[in-house]
Write a protein that holds these residues in place. Structure first.
Motif, PDB file in Angstrom:
ATOM      1  N   PHE A  49       0.829  -1.206   0.000  1.00  0.00           N
ATOM      2  CA  PHE A  49       0.000   0.000   0.000  1.00  0.00           C
ATOM      3  C   PHE A  49       0.864   1.257   0.000  1.00  0.00           C
ATOM      4  O   PHE A  49       0.548   2.236  -0.669  1.00  0.00           O
ATOM      5  N   VAL A  50       1.954   1.237   0.740  1.00  0.00           N
ATOM      6  CA  VAL A  50       2.862   2.389   0.786  1.00  0.00           C
ATOM      7  C   VAL A  50       3.617   2.530  -0.534  1.00  0.00           C
ATOM      8  O   VAL A  50       3.942   3.642  -0.961  1.00  0.00           O
ATOM      9  N   ILE A  51       3.866   1.426  -1.200  1.00  0.00           N
ATOM     10  CA  ILE A  51       4.573   1.454  -2.491  1.00  0.00           C
ATOM     11  C   ILE A  51       3.702   2.075  -3.580  1.00  0.00           C
ATOM     12  O   ILE A  51       4.226   2.667  -4.533  1.00  0.00           O
ATOM     13  N   GLY A  52       2.381   2.001  -3.448  1.00  0.00           N
ATOM     14  CA  GLY A  52       1.460   2.542  -4.455  1.00  0.00           C
ATOM     15  C   GLY A  52       1.712   3.992  -4.828  1.00  0.00           C
ATOM     16  O   GLY A  52       1.935   4.307  -6.001  1.00  0.00           O
ATOM     17  N   PRO A  53       1.682   4.919  -3.870  1.00  0.00           N
ATOM     18  CA  PRO A  53       1.937   6.325  -4.224  1.00  0.00           C
ATOM     19  C   PRO A  53       3.361   6.557  -4.729  1.00  0.00           C
ATOM     20  O   PRO A  53       3.582   7.418  -5.583  1.00  0.00           O
ATOM     21  N   ILE A  54       4.304   5.785  -4.222  1.00  0.00           N
ATOM     22  CA  ILE A  54       5.687   5.918  -4.694  1.00  0.00           C
ATOM     23  C   ILE A  54       5.774   5.521  -6.158  1.00  0.00           C
ATOM     24  O   ILE A  54       6.404   6.200  -6.970  1.00  0.00           O
ATOM     25  N   ALA A  55       5.106   4.421  -6.509  1.00  0.00           N
ATOM     26  CA  ALA A  55       5.091   3.979  -7.908  1.00  0.00           C
ATOM     27  C   ALA A  55       4.388   5.010  -8.792  1.00  0.00           C
ATOM     28  O   ALA A  55       4.838   5.285  -9.912  1.00  0.00           O
ATOM     29  N   GLY A  56       3.306   5.587  -8.302  1.00  0.00           N
ATOM     30  CA  GLY A  56       2.613   6.633  -9.064  1.00  0.00           C
ATOM     31  C   GLY A  56       3.492   7.842  -9.300  1.00  0.00           C
ATOM     32  O   GLY A  56       3.491   8.421 -10.382  1.00  0.00           O
ATOM     33  N   TRP A  57       4.246   8.221  -8.284  1.00  0.00           N
ATOM     34  CA  TRP A  57       5.167   9.358  -8.426  1.00  0.00           C
ATOM     35  C   TRP A  57       6.252   9.043  -9.457  1.00  0.00           C
ATOM     36  O   TRP A  57       6.589   9.897 -10.287  1.00  0.00           O
ATOM     37  N   ILE A  58       6.790   7.818  -9.421  1.00  0.00           N
ATOM     38  CA  ILE A  58       7.832   7.424 -10.383  1.00  0.00           C
ATOM     39  C   ILE A  58       7.288   7.430 -11.807  1.00  0.00           C
ATOM     40  O   ILE A  58       7.933   7.937 -12.730  1.00  0.00           O
ATOM     41  N   VAL A  59       6.087   6.879 -11.994  1.00  0.00           N
ATOM     42  CA  VAL A  59       5.476   6.864 -13.329  1.00  0.00           C
ATOM     43  C   VAL A  59       5.180   8.292 -13.786  1.00  0.00           C
ATOM     44  O   VAL A  59       5.346   8.624 -14.959  1.00  0.00           O
ATOM     45  N   SER A  60       4.774   9.151 -12.853  1.00  0.00           N
ATOM     46  CA  SER A  60       4.535  10.555 -13.192  1.00  0.00           C
ATOM     47  C   SER A  60       5.824  11.244 -13.634  1.00  0.00           C
ATOM     48  O   SER A  60       5.837  12.001 -14.612  1.00  0.00           O
ATOM     49  N   LYS A  61       6.903  10.986 -12.926  1.00  0.00           N
ATOM     50  CA  LYS A  61       8.190  11.585 -13.292  1.00  0.00           C
ATOM     51  C   LYS A  61       8.718  11.016 -14.611  1.00  0.00           C
ATOM     52  O   LYS A  61       9.518  11.659 -15.285  1.00  0.00           O
ATOM     53  N   ALA A  62       8.256   9.834 -14.992  1.00  0.00           N
ATOM     54  CA  ALA A  62       8.655   9.246 -16.272  1.00  0.00           C
ATOM     55  C   ALA A  62       7.902   9.876 -17.444  1.00  0.00           C
ATOM     56  O   ALA A  62       8.164   9.544 -18.597  1.00  0.00           O
ATOM     57  N   GLY A  63       6.955  10.776 -17.138  1.00  0.00           N
ATOM     58  CA  GLY A  63       6.272  11.491 -18.210  1.00  0.00           C
ATOM     59  C   GLY A  63       4.828  11.089 -18.412  1.00  0.00           C
ATOM     60  O   GLY A  63       4.169  11.573 -19.320  1.00  0.00           O
ATOM     61  N   TYR A  64       4.282  10.221 -17.566  1.00  0.00           N
ATOM     62  CA  TYR A  64       2.912   9.756 -17.738  1.00  0.00           C
ATOM     63  C   TYR A  64       1.940  10.391 -16.756  1.00  0.00           C
ATOM     64  O   TYR A  64       0.839   9.896 -16.574  1.00  0.00           O
ATOM     65  N   GLY A  65       2.338  11.492 -16.131  1.00  0.00           N
ATOM     66  CA  GLY A  65       1.446  12.243 -15.246  1.00  0.00           C
ATOM     67  C   GLY A  65       0.539  13.147 -16.051  1.00  0.00           C
ATOM     68  O   GLY A  65       0.577  13.173 -17.289  1.00  0.00           O
ATOM     69  N   VAL A  66      -0.280  13.927 -15.371  1.00  0.00           N
ATOM     70  CA  VAL A  66      -1.249  14.795 -16.044  1.00  0.00           C
ATOM     71  C   VAL A  66      -0.566  15.790 -16.970  1.00  0.00           C
ATOM     72  O   VAL A  66      -1.010  16.023 -18.080  1.00  0.00           O
ATOM     73  N   ARG A  67       0.537  16.364 -16.541  1.00  0.00           N
ATOM     74  CA  ARG A  67       1.253  17.328 -17.387  1.00  0.00           C
ATOM     75  C   ARG A  67       2.530  16.732 -17.958  1.00  0.00           C
ATOM     76  O   ARG A  67       3.435  17.455 -18.348  1.00  0.00           O
ATOM     77  N   GLY A  68       2.603  15.410 -18.032  1.00  0.00           N
ATOM     78  CA  GLY A  68       3.799  14.744 -18.537  1.00  0.00           C
ATOM     79  C   GLY A  68       3.924  14.838 -20.046  1.00  0.00           C
ATOM     80  O   GLY A  68       2.952  15.088 -20.765  1.00  0.00           O
ATOM     81  N   THR A  69       5.110  14.603 -20.509  1.00  0.00           N
ATOM     82  CA  THR A  69       5.381  14.710 -21.955  1.00  0.00           C
ATOM     83  C   THR A  69       4.806  13.537 -22.742  1.00  0.00           C
ATOM     84  O   THR A  69       4.538  13.671 -23.928  1.00  0.00           O
ATOM     85  N   LYS A  70       4.578  12.405 -22.098  1.00  0.00           N
ATOM     86  CA  LYS A  70       4.083  11.221 -22.806  1.00  0.00           C
ATOM     87  C   LYS A  70       2.583  11.017 -22.639  1.00  0.00           C
ATOM     88  O   LYS A  70       2.018  10.088 -23.198  1.00  0.00           O
ATOM     89  N   TYR A  71       1.932  11.897 -21.875  1.00  0.00           N
ATOM     90  CA  TYR A  71       0.503  11.781 -21.619  1.00  0.00           C
ATOM     91  C   TYR A  71      -0.268  12.604 -22.635  1.00  0.00           C
ATOM     92  O   TYR A  71       0.060  13.751 -22.901  1.00  0.00           O
ATOM     93  N   GLN A  72      -1.309  11.997 -23.210  1.00  0.00           N
ATOM     94  CA  GLN A  72      -2.158  12.712 -24.163  1.00  0.00           C
ATOM     95  C   GLN A  72      -3.529  12.947 -23.531  1.00  0.00           C
ATOM     96  O   GLN A  72      -4.188  11.996 -23.102  1.00  0.00           O
ATOM     97  N   THR A  73      -3.944  14.184 -23.492  1.00  0.00           N
ATOM     98  CA  THR A  73      -5.220  14.538 -22.898  1.00  0.00           C
ATOM     99  C   THR A  73      -6.355  13.989 -23.728  1.00  0.00           C
ATOM    100  O   THR A  73      -6.348  14.079 -24.943  1.00  0.00           O
ATOM    101  N   LYS A  74      -7.343  13.417 -23.061  1.00  0.00           N
ATOM    102  CA  LYS A  74      -8.522  12.873 -23.731  1.00  0.00           C
ATOM    103  C   LYS A  74      -9.615  13.934 -23.759  1.00  0.00           C
ATOM    104  O   LYS A  74      -9.793  14.687 -22.818  1.00  0.00           O
ATOM    105  N   ALA A  75     -10.371  13.980 -24.823  1.00  0.00           N
ATOM    106  CA  ALA A  75     -11.490  14.919 -24.916  1.00  0.00           C
ATOM    107  C   ALA A  75     -12.657  14.386 -24.080  1.00  0.00           C
ATOM    108  O   ALA A  75     -12.905  13.195 -24.052  1.00  0.00           O
ATOM    109  N   HIS A  76     -13.366  15.288 -23.390  1.00  0.00           N
ATOM    110  CA  HIS A  76     -14.479  14.862 -22.537  1.00  0.00           C
ATOM    111  C   HIS A  76     -15.776  14.985 -23.280  1.00  0.00           C
ATOM    112  O   HIS A  76     -16.108  15.813 -23.972  1.00  0.00           O
TER     113      HIS A  76
END
Length: 76
Positions: A49-76
């Motif tokens: 459970f503690v590893i969950g947010p850490i993994a999310g932070w790592i994936v975000s820093k890899a560019g897959y966060g909301v403002r990441g370079t590899k993330y594409q915004t979806k139209a609503h």
């Protein structure tokens, strides 16, 4: 209507989903471990459970966060 630059994304990113999925699996394992009373599995689920947010932070820093370079915004 909100400006797309100001939109925080509301967790609609691979990083957020990764974090939530890991934490959900950990809580499920912990619930079973608590019901059956397997203390070592309960501790392992707590660590996961503690590893969950850490993994999310790592994936975000890899560019897959909301403002990441590899993330594409979806139209609503």
């Amino acid at each position: 209507m909100t400006n797309p630059i100001d939109d925080p994304g509301h967790g609609h990113s691979p990083a957020a989903w990764t974090s939530v999925l890991i934490m959900l699996v950990a809580l499920s394992i912990a619930a079973v471990a608590l019901f059956v009373w397997i203390p070592w599995l309960l501790v392992a689920a707590s660590v996961l459970f503690v590893i969950g947010p850490i993994a999310g932070w790592i994936v975000s820093k890899a560019g897959y966060g909301v403002r990441g370079t590899k993330y594409q915004t979806k139209a609503h």
